[in-house]
Design a protein around this motif. Structure first.
Motif, mmCIF file in Angstrom:
data_model
loop_
_atom_site.group_PDB
_atom_site.id
_atom_site.type_symbol
_atom_site.label_atom_id
_atom_site.label_comp_id
_atom_site.label_asym_id
_atom_site.label_seq_id
_atom_site.Cartn_x
_atom_site.Cartn_y
_atom_site.Cartn_z
ATOM 1 N N ILE A 269 21.946 27.805 30.014
ATOM 2 C CA ILE A 269 22.966 28.833 29.821
ATOM 3 C C ILE A 269 23.820 28.928 31.076
ATOM 4 O O ILE A 269 23.297 29.022 32.194
ATOM 5 N N VAL A 270 25.118 28.891 30.896
ATOM 6 C CA VAL A 270 26.047 29.005 32.017
ATOM 7 C C VAL A 270 26.300 30.479 32.302
ATOM 8 O O VAL A 270 26.622 31.251 31.390
ATOM 9 N N LEU A 271 26.156 30.870 33.568
ATOM 10 C CA LEU A 271 26.372 32.255 33.974
ATOM 11 C C LEU A 271 27.683 32.386 34.748
ATOM 12 O O LEU A 271 27.967 31.593 35.648
ATOM 13 N N ILE A 272 28.480 33.372 34.381
ATOM 14 C CA ILE A 272 29.727 33.658 35.092
ATOM 15 C C ILE A 272 29.684 35.124 35.499
ATOM 16 O O ILE A 272 29.787 36.022 34.655
ATOM 17 N N ASP A 273 29.509 35.377 36.805
ATOM 18 C CA ASP A 273 29.486 36.759 37.284
ATOM 19 C C ASP A 273 30.891 37.212 37.674
ATOM 20 O O ASP A 273 31.874 36.475 37.487
ATOM 21 N N GLY A 274 30.988 38.421 38.194
ATOM 22 C CA GLY A 274 32.306 38.969 38.520
ATOM 23 C C GLY A 274 33.074 38.141 39.521
ATOM 24 O O GLY A 274 34.291 37.957 39.397
ATOM 25 N N ASP A 275 32.366 37.609 40.523
ATOM 26 C CA ASP A 275 33.025 36.793 41.538
ATOM 27 C C ASP A 275 33.554 35.500 40.945
ATOM 28 O O ASP A 275 34.695 35.100 41.203
ATOM 29 N N LYS A 276 32.722 34.837 40.129
ATOM 30 C CA LYS A 276 33.152 33.589 39.493
ATOM 31 C C LYS A 276 34.264 33.843 38.481
ATOM 32 O O LYS A 276 35.212 33.048 38.368
ATOM 33 N N LEU A 277 34.151 34.966 37.769
ATOM 34 C CA LEU A 277 35.179 35.321 36.783
ATOM 35 C C LEU A 277 36.548 35.445 37.429
ATOM 36 O O LEU A 277 37.531 34.867 36.959
ATOM 37 N N THR A 278 36.623 36.198 38.531
ATOM 38 C CA THR A 278 37.915 36.390 39.198
ATOM 39 C C THR A 278 38.394 35.104 39.860
ATOM 40 O O THR A 278 39.598 34.850 39.932
ATOM 41 N N SER A 279 37.464 34.258 40.328
ATOM 42 C CA SER A 279 37.860 32.961 40.901
ATOM 43 C C SER A 279 38.526 32.096 39.838
ATOM 44 O O SER A 279 39.544 31.443 40.098
ATOM 45 N N LEU A 280 37.946 32.092 38.637
ATOM 46 C CA LEU A 280 38.517 31.312 37.539
ATOM 47 C C LEU A 280 39.864 31.877 37.103
ATOM 48 O O LEU A 280 40.793 31.126 36.776
ATOM 49 N N MET A 281 39.993 33.196 37.113
ATOM 50 C CA MET A 281 41.274 33.814 36.748
ATOM 51 C C MET A 281 42.376 33.386 37.708
ATOM 52 O O MET A 281 43.500 33.070 37.286
ATOM 53 N N ILE A 282 42.042 33.346 38.999
ATOM 54 C CA ILE A 282 43.030 32.917 39.995
ATOM 55 C C ILE A 282 43.331 31.438 39.842
ATOM 56 O O ILE A 282 44.491 31.010 39.879
ATOM 57 N N GLU A 283 42.285 30.634 39.648
ATOM 58 C CA GLU A 283 42.461 29.187 39.513
ATOM 59 C C GLU A 283 43.350 28.826 38.324
ATOM 60 O O GLU A 283 44.190 27.926 38.414
ATOM 61 N N PHE A 284 43.187 29.560 37.196
ATOM 62 C CA PHE A 284 43.945 29.237 35.987
ATOM 63 C C PHE A 284 45.138 30.175 35.762
ATOM 64 O O PHE A 284 45.746 30.168 34.700
ATOM 65 N N GLY A 285 45.473 30.972 36.795
ATOM 66 C CA GLY A 285 46.678 31.790 36.739
ATOM 67 C C GLY A 285 46.641 32.888 35.704
ATOM 68 O O GLY A 285 47.681 33.239 35.133
ATOM 69 N N LEU A 286 45.477 33.461 35.466
ATOM 70 C CA LEU A 286 45.339 34.519 34.458
ATOM 71 C C LEU A 286 45.318 35.890 35.134
ATOM 72 O O LEU A 286 44.422 36.194 35.932
ATOM 73 N N GLY A 287 46.305 36.715 34.830
ATOM 74 C CA GLY A 287 46.357 38.054 35.404
ATOM 75 C C GLY A 287 46.876 38.087 36.822
ATOM 76 O O GLY A 287 46.843 39.132 37.480
ATOM 77 N N VAL A 288 47.336 36.963 37.337
ATOM 78 C CA VAL A 288 47.889 36.889 38.688
ATOM 79 C C VAL A 288 49.200 36.113 38.650
ATOM 80 O O VAL A 288 49.458 35.364 37.708
ATOM 81 N N GLN A 289 50.004 36.304 39.648
ATOM 82 C CA GLN A 289 51.240 35.530 39.772
ATOM 83 C C GLN A 289 51.479 35.195 41.231
ATOM 84 O O GLN A 289 50.970 35.882 42.128
#
Length: 309
Positions: A269-289
């Motif tokens: 099972i792959v785990l994504i915690d809050g830190d990883k979640l926000t890292s992925l959001m920044i990496e894929f440009g989601l919710g940030v500009q």
């Protein structure tokens, strides 16, 4: 034993160059200084986030500062040697060479002032109170990397707080957006129909791993404050077994206990915690500009290769 800062490498570099009768490649000089340092190999192999070797980069910057002060000269690219001015200095009487010592040389003062002015202008334009002022022991690239890390850390904290302030349904839609941005789920419409609809024994949704829907990923999305423990993973694991599912992703705004992490590893099972979640959001440009961007240039060697002309 920690790595020497670039200024702590200036005197060893000067002493090395004073021993030589001809110019030396800065990379070779760095290797010699590394050997003389007697530092553990794991220390010498440390790298910046950009991938640059820290020790070699600091030697290169030590050389740059000495060149600006006129104590070292560069007869050709990537080579350096001690200058006439450098030879006039009694190195055996020095315990260290610092920026303060180099400030007696006019060329260095002009160079140092321009660096500090540019960097302080950048820092003063930021509203972040926790960005530290330029530190003398850091190379310009290290200062840039450190400042970037502070900005990203603050951005991640702000992102996570905004997510926690929203409703659980908002979080589920956010998960959809992220997974689609990462290339899962086929179309956004397909993903939106899958996520948040199942609610079957610990499964919040199912999404296609590829556009053809050949394999499925089962999702658990928890907008929680508390740490996710082993019982939560066990429940999700049981739900996956009921579906004869091979792949699962557990996403949370909080974090996972050590026991939960171990349990997930055993089940794939792959785990994504809050830190990883926000890292992925920044990496894929989601919710940030992008607020602003700049480029760091280096020499294009092909342009100066005479064989190409």
């Amino acid at each position: 034993m920690s790595l020497p800062t670039y200024d702590q490498l200036m005197l060893p570099l000067m002493r090395l160059l004073s021993e030589l009768d001809e110019p030396i490649k800065i990379s070779d000089a760095a290797n010699i200084l590394a050997e003389r340092s007697m530092l553990p190999e794991e220390q010498l192999q440390k790298a910046l986030p950009s991938g640059k070797n820290i020790f070699k980069d600091r030697v290169a910057w030590a050389k740059t500062y000495l060149v600006k002060a006129g104590l070292v000269q560069q007869p050709k690219r990537a080579y350096c040697e001690i200058s006439a001015l450098g030879k006039s200095i009694e190195l055996n009487k020095l315990s260290e060479i610092t920026n303060e010592y180099l400030s007696q040389f006019e060329g260095f003062n002009d160079f140092k002032f321009s660096i500090k002015k540019d960097q302080n202008d950048e820092l003063l334009q930021s509203n972040r109170s926790d960005i530290h002022v330029y530190q003398e022991t850091q190379t310009p690239e290290e200062t840039l990397e450190a400042t970037t890390e502070v900005l990203i850390s603050n951005l991640k904290n702000d992102l996570l707080q905004m997510i926690k302030d929203k409703t659980p349904s908002f979080f589920e839609r956010l998960v959809v957006d992220l997974l689609v941005a990462m290339g899962y789920g086929g179309s956004h419409q397909d993903a939106a129909q899958a996520i948040g609809k199942t609610k079957d024994g610990g499964i919040d949704g199912v999404i296609s791993e590829d556009r053809l829907g050949l394999d499925k990923i089962y999702i658990q999305a928890k907008r929680w404050e508390n740490t996710v423990g082993r019982p939560d993973i066990q429940q999700f694991k049981g739900a996956l077994a009921d579906q004869v599912a091979k792949k699962g992703v557990f996403i949370t705004t909080s974090n996972f206990s050590k026991e939960a992490i171990e349990s997930a590893k055993k089940s794939g099972i792959v785990l994504i915690d809050g830190d990883k979640l926000t890292s992925l959001m920044i990496e894929f440009g989601l919710g940030v500009q992008i607020e602003r961007s700049f480029h760091i240039y280096k020499i294009d060697q092909d342009r100066f290769d005479e064989d190409n002309f």
